[in-house]
Design an enzyme around this catalytic site. Sequence first.
Site, mmCIF file in Angstrom:
data_model
loop_
_atom_site.group_PDB
_atom_site.id
_atom_site.type_symbol
_atom_site.label_atom_id
_atom_site.label_comp_id
_atom_site.label_asym_id
_atom_site.label_seq_id
_atom_site.Cartn_x
_atom_site.Cartn_y
_atom_site.Cartn_z
ATOM 1 N N ALA A 100 5.145 5.739 6.124
ATOM 2 C CA ALA A 100 4.578 5.063 7.278
ATOM 3 C C ALA A 100 3.765 3.888 6.766
ATOM 4 C CB ALA A 100 3.703 6.036 8.048
ATOM 5 N N GLY B 136 6.596 9.569 5.129
ATOM 6 C CA GLY B 136 7.456 9.616 6.312
ATOM 7 C C GLY B 136 8.916 9.325 5.978
ATOM 8 N N GLU C 120 10.324 12.514 4.831
ATOM 9 C CA GLU C 120 10.414 13.386 6.008
ATOM 10 C C GLU C 120 11.578 12.985 6.907
ATOM 11 O OE1 GLU C 120 6.197 12.567 6.589
ATOM 12 O OE2 GLU C 120 5.876 14.706 6.907
ATOM 13 N N GLU D 57 1.073 11.693 0.499
ATOM 14 C CA GLU D 57 -0.040 11.600 1.453
ATOM 15 C C GLU D 57 -1.364 12.086 0.865
ATOM 16 O OE1 GLU D 57 2.990 12.745 2.191
ATOM 17 O OE2 GLU D 57 3.636 12.021 4.166
HETATM 18 C C1 HXC Z 1 2.614 -0.475 3.894
HETATM 19 C C2 HXC Z 1 3.713 -0.780 1.917
HETATM 20 C C3 HXC Z 1 4.000 0.602 1.832
HETATM 21 C C4 HXC Z 1 3.540 1.430 2.897
HETATM 22 C C5 HXC Z 1 4.819 -0.371 0.103
HETATM 23 N N1 HXC Z 1 4.244 -1.338 0.825
HETATM 24 N N2 HXC Z 1 4.684 0.822 0.694
HETATM 25 N N3 HXC Z 1 3.027 -1.306 2.936
HETATM 26 N N4 HXC Z 1 2.861 0.851 3.902
HETATM 27 N N5 HXC Z 1 3.813 2.733 2.957
HETATM 28 C C6 HXC Z 1 4.165 -2.762 0.499
HETATM 29 C C7 HXC Z 1 3.143 -3.071 -0.589
HETATM 30 O O1 HXC Z 1 1.856 -3.143 -0.060
HETATM 31 C C8 HXC Z 1 3.656 -4.396 -1.076
HETATM 32 O O2 HXC Z 1 3.281 -5.407 -0.188
HETATM 33 C C9 HXC Z 1 5.167 -4.270 -0.973
HETATM 34 O O3 HXC Z 1 5.396 -3.202 -0.037
HETATM 35 C C10 HXC Z 1 5.809 -3.877 -2.293
HETATM 36 O O4 HXC Z 1 5.169 -2.734 -2.791
HETATM 37 P P1 HXC Z 1 4.500 -2.644 -4.250
HETATM 38 O O5 HXC Z 1 3.463 -1.584 -4.194
HETATM 39 O O6 HXC Z 1 4.071 -3.986 -4.726
HETATM 40 O O7 HXC Z 1 5.754 -2.177 -5.122
HETATM 41 P P2 HXC Z 1 5.730 -1.261 -6.424
HETATM 42 O O8 HXC Z 1 4.627 -1.651 -7.345
HETATM 43 O O9 HXC Z 1 7.129 -1.312 -6.939
HETATM 44 O O10 HXC Z 1 5.427 0.215 -5.918
HETATM 45 C C11 HXC Z 1 6.333 0.868 -5.021
HETATM 46 C C12 HXC Z 1 5.666 2.139 -4.408
HETATM 47 C C13 HXC Z 1 4.303 1.742 -3.804
HETATM 48 C C14 HXC Z 1 5.481 3.181 -5.516
HETATM 49 C C15 HXC Z 1 6.622 2.680 -3.373
HETATM 50 O O11 HXC Z 1 4.498 0.635 -2.918
HETATM 51 C C16 HXC Z 1 3.655 2.848 -3.029
HETATM 52 O O12 HXC Z 1 3.077 3.772 -3.608
HETATM 53 N N6 HXC Z 1 3.689 2.739 -1.694
HETATM 54 C C17 HXC Z 1 3.015 3.659 -0.822
HETATM 55 C C18 HXC Z 1 3.781 4.937 -0.712
HETATM 56 C C19 HXC Z 1 3.084 5.961 0.163
HETATM 57 O O13 HXC Z 1 1.916 6.358 -0.083
HETATM 58 N N7 HXC Z 1 3.760 6.404 1.244
HETATM 59 C C20 HXC Z 1 3.219 7.384 2.148
HETATM 60 C C21 HXC Z 1 2.562 6.677 3.299
HETATM 61 S S1 HXC Z 1 1.778 7.830 4.336
HETATM 62 P P3 HXC Z 1 2.677 -6.817 -0.706
HETATM 63 O O14 HXC Z 1 2.245 -7.497 0.547
HETATM 64 O O15 HXC Z 1 1.573 -6.489 -1.649
HETATM 65 O O16 HXC Z 1 3.850 -7.467 -1.376
HETATM 66 C C22 HXC Z 1 2.965 8.447 5.313
HETATM 67 C C23 HXC Z 1 2.459 9.456 6.309
HETATM 68 C C24 HXC Z 1 3.471 9.815 7.349
HETATM 69 O O17 HXC Z 1 4.117 8.128 5.216
HETATM 70 C C25 HXC Z 1 2.830 10.598 8.477
HETATM 71 C C26 HXC Z 1 2.092 9.745 9.438
HETATM 72 C C27 HXC Z 1 1.724 10.436 10.740
#
Ligand code: HXC
Length: 259
Positions: free
Chosen positions: A65, A110, A113, A133
Amino acid sequence: MSEPVLLHTEEGIATLTINRPEVLNALNAELVESLRRHLAILDSDPRARVIILTGAGEKAFIAGADIGAMRDLDPLAARETALLAQEFLNDIERCAKPVIAAVNGYALGGGCELALACDLRVASENASFGQPEINLGIIPGWAGTQRLPRLVGKGRALEMILTGERIDAREAWRIGLVNRVVAPGELMDEARKLALRIAEKSQVAVRLAKEAVINGLEMDERRAGQYEADLFGLCFATRDQKEGMTAFLEKRKAMFQDW
Ligand code: HXC
């Protein structure tokens, strides 16, 4: 502005591509709504026999998400967001057509999921899966705490959920999280091949088989067996049952007509 979800239908296979590669296909409300609309249409579109879900770009299926859109939510809004997304994932699970996730990279939070709510998962070798998360100070909210243990067992699910660590595609295959792993260049071909193999069956039988598994898992085993027997009986009201069995006895390929 580019479309958040792209649709391509060919030979009975509808492919939905989540199209926000600049943020690794992170899901925001607009994307979920668009996916939901597409899915509702495909659910009753006879041209779509099997649905494939994938992500745009080479890096991510869905990185979760959108964290930016989530950070300042108040508790009730966060709960509502989770419930809405869960309804959408339930729609995938209850869709009359089989849904295959073609996981082309990160499937996190997400994103993992959403893949879990699909019927089958094909992953490329560079895919990885995780429920990170816990690293954000939250827990999965799109029913990952429920679907993951059902698929891979409680111990493995808890390890992923409590450590937030990612597993690669091979490990995901080893623990039963994905059905198969292929080279990145072969992912969509493999997903299509699998989809076509299902698309050539009687779609009535496909639908009843999916319903027996999905609904049966929510019942106790005895009732589920009875439910299966009811659906089994229902197959005998179809022309495809007569055709399937007659074709076998006549040593020819069955020509199913989906009724
Ligand atoms: C918003 C995101 C994102 C996310 C990546 N980006 N994941 N933006 N939400 N979930 C964005 C980054 O900010 C970045 O934007 C661009 O995508 C590229 O990502 P990088 O981090 O620069 O790439 P990299 O270094 O290769 O790392 C990839 C990654 C990392 C390991 C996937 O991006 C990451 O850890 N993302 C978050 C993953 C996460 O925690 N997902 C769970 C979310 S919570 P810019 O602008 O800097 O280029 C969830 C809860 C669901 O899903 C339930 C809700 C009710």
